[in-house]
Enzyme design. Structure first.
Site, PDB file in Angstrom:
ATOM      1  N   ARG A 105      19.201 -58.985  80.789  1.00 45.81           N
ATOM      2  CA  ARG A 105      18.448 -60.087  81.352  1.00 45.81           C
ATOM      3  C   ARG A 105      19.254 -61.364  81.216  1.00 45.81           C
ATOM      4  NH1 ARG A 105      12.444 -61.702  79.373  1.00 45.81           N
ATOM      5  NH2 ARG A 105      13.597 -62.498  77.611  1.00 45.81           N
ATOM      6  N   THR A 109      18.007 -67.314  84.005  1.00 49.66           N
ATOM      7  CA  THR A 109      17.155 -66.993  85.158  1.00 49.66           C
ATOM      8  C   THR A 109      16.097 -65.936  84.846  1.00 49.66           C
ATOM      9  OG1 THR A 109      18.582 -65.204  85.894  1.00 49.66           O
ATOM     10  CG2 THR A 109      19.118 -67.412  86.705  1.00 49.66           C
ATOM     11  N   ASP A 201      13.794 -59.708  70.027  1.00 50.61           N
ATOM     12  CA  ASP A 201      14.657 -59.040  71.000  1.00 50.61           C
ATOM     13  C   ASP A 201      14.878 -57.595  70.525  1.00 50.61           C
ATOM     14  OD1 ASP A 201      17.154 -59.902  73.160  1.00 50.61           O
ATOM     15  OD2 ASP A 201      17.277 -58.012  72.044  1.00 50.61           O
ATOM     16  N   ASP A 204      18.523 -56.451  69.877  1.00 49.45           N
ATOM     17  CA  ASP A 204      19.072 -57.097  68.682  1.00 49.45           C
ATOM     18  C   ASP A 204      18.458 -56.511  67.413  1.00 49.45           C
ATOM     19  OD1 ASP A 204      20.701 -58.700  70.183  1.00 49.45           O
ATOM     20  OD2 ASP A 204      19.457 -60.497  70.010  1.00 49.45           O
TER      21      ASP A 204
END
Ligand code: PRP
Ligand code: URA
Length: 210
Positions: A105, A109, A201, A204
């Site tokens: 991602r 944006t 995340d 992560d």
């Protein structure tokens, strides 16, 4: 519950998910919990697989016994974090075929950037389960489903760990016929497109990157 969305609210799933959300949980335990949850999630996602029968002989008698019908199903992992769901699902269905879609991602944006695509042949004849633990804006899963449709897949379902209401709505707008299975629907997305309260995340947390 919104139609086409199945909430997998088994107590074991909810318990394990709490430990995944906890920011103190280390990567090794995060991966392990995700793998454990994926078994229970897959059990629900695959509940409607079609059966046929074959004749076998037990030690006592012949019988017509149920077996899965048609071509082997295909799990499609959205890299990276999809790998965390994929591994456990393959423990449950070791003969499944596997596809990979590499997407990340763009942080500005929030649009997905594709870097890899490889799926098995005869995809139009296989049940396809697209796996990604996070359904946030739904941009990634929407793109992954569009790629699978482009490759010919007809029977597609989505397995995810955590979803935002905004993501569910967007996915249903773009791919209304695709069933969604999730272990929780959280409150909302924050300004950076992260699920709140969420778990951070996923990639992560799995791999200790930042
Ligand atoms: C995460 C996650 C999803 C996506 C969800 O991947 O695994 O693929 O974000 O967000 P969305 O619904 O708003 O598209 P990320 O892009 O961080 O890539 P990674 O798995 O390689 O870390
Ligand atoms: N991707 C993640 O890994 N987590 C979020 O909360 C949103 C997107």
């Amino acid at each position: 519950m919104t139609s086409g969305v199945t909430l997998v609210d088994h107590p074991l799933v909810q318990h394990k998910l709490t430990y995944m959300r906890d920011k103190q949980t280390p990567s090794w335990m995060f991966r392990r919990l995700l793998r454990e949850i994926s078994l229970l999630l897959a059990y629900e996602v695959l509940r409607d697989l079609h059966l046929t029968s074959k004749t076998i002989e037990t030690p006592l008698a012949p019988m017509d016994a149920p077996v899965l019908e048609g071509r082997k199903l295909c799990f499609v992992s959205v890299l990276r974090a999809g790998q965390g769901l994929l591994e456990g699902m393959l423990d449950l269905v070791p003969s499944a075929r596997v596809g990979h879609i590499g997407l990340y991602r763009d942080p500005d944006t929030l649009e997905p950037v594709e870097y890899y695509f490889k799926v098995p042949g005869h995809i139009d004849e296989r049940p396809v389960v697209v796996v990604d633990p996070m359904l946030a804006t739904a941009n990634s899963l929407s793109a992954a489903i569009a790629k699978m449709k482009g490759a010919g897949a007809k029977d597609i379902r989505v397995a995810t760990l955590l979803a935002a209401p905004e993501g569910i709505e967007r996915l249903k707008e773009r791919h209304p016929e695709v069933p969604i299975f999730t272990c929780a629907i959280d409150s909302h997305l924050n300004d950076h497109g992260y699920i709140v309260p969420g778990l951070g995340d996923a990639g992560d947390r799995m791999y200790g990157t930042k």
